[in-house]
Write a protein that holds these residues in place. Structure first.
Motif, PDB file in Angstrom:
ATOM      1  N   CYS A 104       0.824  -1.207   0.000  1.00 13.85           N
ATOM      2  CA  CYS A 104       0.000   0.000   0.000  1.00 13.85           C
ATOM      3  C   CYS A 104       0.863   1.263   0.000  1.00 13.85           C
ATOM      4  O   CYS A 104       1.968   1.277   0.542  1.00 13.85           O
ATOM      5  CB  CYS A 104      -0.896   0.001   1.231  1.00 13.85           C
ATOM      6  N   VAL A 105       0.324   2.322  -0.610  1.00 11.68           N
ATOM      7  CA  VAL A 105       1.047   3.597  -0.648  1.00 11.68           C
ATOM      8  C   VAL A 105       0.172   4.775  -0.205  1.00 11.68           C
ATOM      9  O   VAL A 105       0.611   5.912  -0.253  1.00 11.68           O
ATOM     10  CB  VAL A 105       1.587   3.893  -2.067  1.00 11.68           C
ATOM     11  N   ASP A 106      -1.049   4.507   0.212  1.00  8.32           N
ATOM     12  CA  ASP A 106      -1.911   5.631   0.586  1.00  8.32           C
ATOM     13  C   ASP A 106      -2.312   5.557   2.062  1.00  8.32           C
ATOM     14  O   ASP A 106      -1.658   6.156   2.909  1.00  8.32           O
ATOM     15  CB  ASP A 106      -3.132   5.736  -0.340  1.00  8.32           C
ATOM     16  N   TYR A 107      -3.388   4.822   2.394  1.00  6.10           N
ATOM     17  CA  TYR A 107      -3.849   4.922   3.781  1.00  6.10           C
ATOM     18  C   TYR A 107      -2.950   4.200   4.782  1.00  6.10           C
ATOM     19  O   TYR A 107      -3.135   4.318   5.985  1.00  6.10           O
ATOM     20  CB  TYR A 107      -5.306   4.507   3.942  1.00  6.10           C
ATOM     21  N   VAL A 108      -1.933   3.460   4.313  1.00  7.10           N
ATOM     22  CA  VAL A 108      -0.962   2.892   5.245  1.00  7.10           C
ATOM     23  C   VAL A 108      -0.298   3.995   6.054  1.00  7.10           C
ATOM     24  O   VAL A 108       0.026   3.820   7.233  1.00  7.10           O
ATOM     25  CB  VAL A 108       0.109   2.066   4.489  1.00  7.10           C
ATOM     26  N   ILE A 109      -0.116   5.162   5.436  1.00 12.62           N
ATOM     27  CA  ILE A 109       0.511   6.297   6.116  1.00 12.62           C
ATOM     28  C   ILE A 109      -0.363   6.768   7.273  1.00 12.62           C
ATOM     29  O   ILE A 109       0.123   7.102   8.351  1.00 12.62           O
ATOM     30  CB  ILE A 109       0.767   7.434   5.108  1.00 12.62           C
ATOM     31  N   VAL A 110      -1.677   6.747   7.043  1.00 12.92           N
ATOM     32  CA  VAL A 110      -2.631   7.167   8.074  1.00 12.92           C
ATOM     33  C   VAL A 110      -2.603   6.199   9.246  1.00 12.92           C
ATOM     34  O   VAL A 110      -2.419   6.597  10.408  1.00 12.92           O
ATOM     35  CB  VAL A 110      -4.051   7.245   7.492  1.00 12.92           C
ATOM     36  N   PHE A 111      -2.779   4.920   8.966  1.00 13.80           N
ATOM     37  CA  PHE A 111      -2.874   3.939  10.047  1.00 13.80           C
ATOM     38  C   PHE A 111      -1.544   3.796  10.788  1.00 13.80           C
ATOM     39  O   PHE A 111      -1.519   3.650  12.012  1.00 13.80           O
ATOM     40  CB  PHE A 111      -3.326   2.592   9.491  1.00 13.80           C
ATOM     41  N   SER A 112      -0.438   3.827  10.059  1.00 12.76           N
ATOM     42  CA  SER A 112       0.866   3.761  10.704  1.00 12.76           C
ATOM     43  C   SER A 112       1.056   4.953  11.648  1.00 12.76           C
ATOM     44  O   SER A 112       1.547   4.802  12.772  1.00 12.76           O
ATOM     45  CB  SER A 112       1.980   3.741   9.655  1.00 12.76           C
ATOM     46  N   ALA A 257       6.341   1.377  11.200  1.00 12.37           N
ATOM     47  CA  ALA A 257       6.065   1.704   9.798  1.00 12.37           C
ATOM     48  C   ALA A 257       6.321   0.499   8.901  1.00 12.37           C
ATOM     49  O   ALA A 257       5.556   0.224   7.968  1.00 12.37           O
ATOM     50  CB  ALA A 257       6.926   2.888   9.359  1.00 12.37           C
ATOM     51  N   VAL A 258       7.380  -0.256   9.181  1.00 14.35           N
ATOM     52  CA  VAL A 258       7.694  -1.453   8.399  1.00 14.35           C
ATOM     53  C   VAL A 258       6.614  -2.514   8.581  1.00 14.35           C
ATOM     54  O   VAL A 258       6.191  -3.170   7.615  1.00 14.35           O
ATOM     55  CB  VAL A 258       9.081  -2.011   8.796  1.00 14.35           C
ATOM     56  N   VAL A 259       6.137  -2.700   9.821  1.00 13.75           N
ATOM     57  CA  VAL A 259       5.075  -3.675  10.085  1.00 13.75           C
ATOM     58  C   VAL A 259       3.815  -3.319   9.294  1.00 13.75           C
ATOM     59  O   VAL A 259       3.206  -4.176   8.639  1.00 13.75           O
ATOM     60  CB  VAL A 259       4.760  -3.747  11.595  1.00 13.75           C
ATOM     61  N   PHE A 260       3.427  -2.059   9.332  1.00 12.35           N
ATOM     62  CA  PHE A 260       2.222  -1.635   8.609  1.00 12.35           C
ATOM     63  C   PHE A 260       2.412  -1.764   7.098  1.00 12.35           C
ATOM     64  O   PHE A 260       1.493  -2.158   6.378  1.00 12.35           O
ATOM     65  CB  PHE A 260       1.862  -0.193   8.986  1.00 12.35           C
ATOM     66  N   SER A 261       3.585  -1.428   6.601  1.00 15.35           N
ATOM     67  CA  SER A 261       3.831  -1.524   5.167  1.00 15.35           C
ATOM     68  C   SER A 261       3.742  -2.969   4.688  1.00 15.35           C
ATOM     69  O   SER A 261       3.214  -3.248   3.605  1.00 15.35           O
ATOM     70  CB  SER A 261       5.213  -0.947   4.829  1.00 15.35           C
ATOM     71  N   GLY A 262       4.252  -3.888   5.487  1.00 13.55           N
ATOM     72  CA  GLY A 262       4.194  -5.289   5.094  1.00 13.55           C
ATOM     73  C   GLY A 262       2.791  -5.861   5.128  1.00 13.55           C
ATOM     74  O   GLY A 262       2.468  -6.783   4.373  1.00 13.55           O
ATOM     75  N   ALA A 263       1.935  -5.312   5.974  1.00  8.74           N
ATOM     76  CA  ALA A 263       0.589  -5.862   6.139  1.00  8.74           C
ATOM     77  C   ALA A 263      -0.438  -5.248   5.200  1.00  8.74           C
ATOM     78  O   ALA A 263      -1.368  -5.925   4.749  1.00  8.74           O
ATOM     79  CB  ALA A 263       0.125  -5.670   7.588  1.00  8.74           C
TER      80      ALA A 263
END
Length: 321
Positions: A104-112, A257-263
Motif C-alpha cells: 500500500c502507498v496511501d492509507y498505510v501512512i494514516v494507520f501507521s 512503519a515497516v510492520v504496517f507496510s508489510g501488512a
C-alpha cells in the motif's frame, strides 16, 4: 476529520455497499469514476512528499532495505505458502495475487501514524515502493501462474494504469510543490489540496465498493472463500514485520512503519489492473475489493496491537535519519 479517519473510512465502505446492493445499475457508472478519484487521491498523497525529501530518503539505507525486504522477499514467500490452498478458480487466484503482492502507498501512512509509526519515512518511500511493485508484479505473476499468463493479461492496461495513476499524479505533485515554493498562491493551493486527503480517501472507498458490489451476484461463495486467507495474511505479516524490524534494529517508529507496510496492500491502485482483465475474469476485481474490506477492519486491530509489539521502550538502535 483527521481524528475520526477510521470511522469515516468504515462508514464510506458501508455506504458504498448499501448503494451497490440497492442500486446495482449505478455500478458501471461509478466504475468510470474510480481512476479519476484514485488519481486525485494519489496526487494529494504525493504532494505530501517533498522532492528534496525523496533524495534524503534514499540515504536512509537501513529503513529502505527493511521495507523492501518485508514487501518483496517475505510477502511473496507468505503468498507462495498460501497459494496452493487458494480456490482453484483462476480469476480468484489472479485477484489474490494482484492485491497481496503489492504494498500500500496511501492509507498505510494514516494507520501507521495512528500507531506511532514514522509517517515521514513511509511517505518518502512511497515512490520507490510504487516503482518497485510495478516492475516486479509481472515477474511475480508469471512465477505464480506460469507463462500462459500472457494469453490472459494484456500489458497495455498495466502500462496505462502506471502512467495515469502514478506518473501523472507524481509529476503534478512535484509541479505544485515547485509552484508553492515560489508563490503564495501556490502555497495556498497546496495546503487546500492536502486538506482533502480524508474526503478523497472516503470518496475512493465509497466509489470502489459501490461499483464492485453488484458483481457479487452468483459469486458470493467464491469471494467469501478468500476472506480467511486475507485474515491469515494480516496475522502472519504482523510478526514477519516485527522480525524484520528487530533484524534491522530499527527504532520503534520506523519498525512500526515497516510492520504496517508489510501488512497493508495496494488494492486501490491494482484495482484498475483487475478491471482491465477479460470479462471471464471479472470477479478478480471483487476479490481485490474484498481485501480492502478485510484490511480496514484489520487496521483497527493493528493500531492497538503494533504499539504493544514494538513499544516505545524497545531497546534498539535508532535508524539513521
Amino acid at each position: 476529520m483527521e481524528h475520526h479517519q477510521v470511522a469515516i473510512y468504515l462508514a464510506a465502505m458501508v455506504a458504498g455497499a448499501g448503494i451497490g446492493w440497492a442500486a446495482p445499475a449505478v455500478g458501471p457508472i461509478l466504475e468510470h469514476a474510480i481512476n479519476p478519484v484514485l488519481g486525485a487521491l494519489l496526487f494529494v498523497t504525493f504532494l505530501q512528499v517533498p522532492a528534496a525529501e525523496l533524495v534524503r530518503s534514499l540515504r536512509d539505507g537501513r529503513f529502505l532495505t527493511a521495507i523492501l525486504a518485508v514487501n518483496f522477499l517475505l510477502v511473496p514467500l507468505v503468498v507462495a505458502a498460501m497459494f496452493t490452498f487458494l480456490p482453484a478458480d483462476q480469476a480468484v487466484r489472479i485477484g489474490v495475487l494482484l492485491v497481496l503482492l503489492c504494498p500500500c502507498v496511501d492509507y498505510v501512512i494514516v494507520f501507521s501514524g495512528l500507531a506511532g509509526g514514522s509517517s515521514r519515512r513511509l511517505l518518502a518511500a512511497t515512490p520507490l515502493l510504487l516503482l518497485t511493485q510495478m516492475l516486479l508484479l509481472p515477474v511475480f505473476l508469471v512465477l505464480f501462474l506460469g507463462s500462459d499468463l500472457s494469453d490472459i493479461v494484456e500489458v497495455g492496461p498495466f502500462v496505462t494504469a502506471f502512467i495515469v495513476l502514478i506518473v501523472i499524479p507524481l509529476a503534478l505533485a512535484w509541479a505544485t510543490q515547485f509552484w508553492a515554493a515560489r508563490a503564495e498562491s501556490g502555497r495556498r493551493a497546496s495546503e487546500a489540496a492536502t486538506s482533502l486527503m480524508v474526503p478523497l480517501m472516503a470518496a475512493t472507498l465509497l466509489v470502489v465498493v459501490a461499483s464492485q458490489v453488484p458483481k457479487l451476484e452468483g459469486r458470493v461463495a467464491d469471494v467469501a472463500a478468500v476472506v480467511p486467507f486475507y485474515v491469515v495474511f494480516l496475522v502472519v505479516m504482523a510478526f514477519a514485520g516485527l522480525l524484520v524490524a528487530r533484524l534491522f534494529r530499527l527504532d520503534p517508529p520506523s519498525g512500526r512503519a515497516v510492520v504496517f507496510s508489510g501488512a497493508t496492500r495496494n488494492s486501490l491502485v491494482v484495482l484498475p489492473l483487475a478491471l482491465a482483465l477479460p470479462d471471464q475474469l471479472a470477479v478478480a476485481a471483487v476479490v481485490v475489493v474484498t481485501q480492502t474490506l478485510v484490511e480496514v477492519v484489520g487496521m483497527v486491530v493493528y493500531v492497538r496491537l503494533v504499539p504493544r509489539l514494538l513499544p516505545a521502550t524497545t531497546d534498539t538502535s535508532p535508524a539513521p535519519a
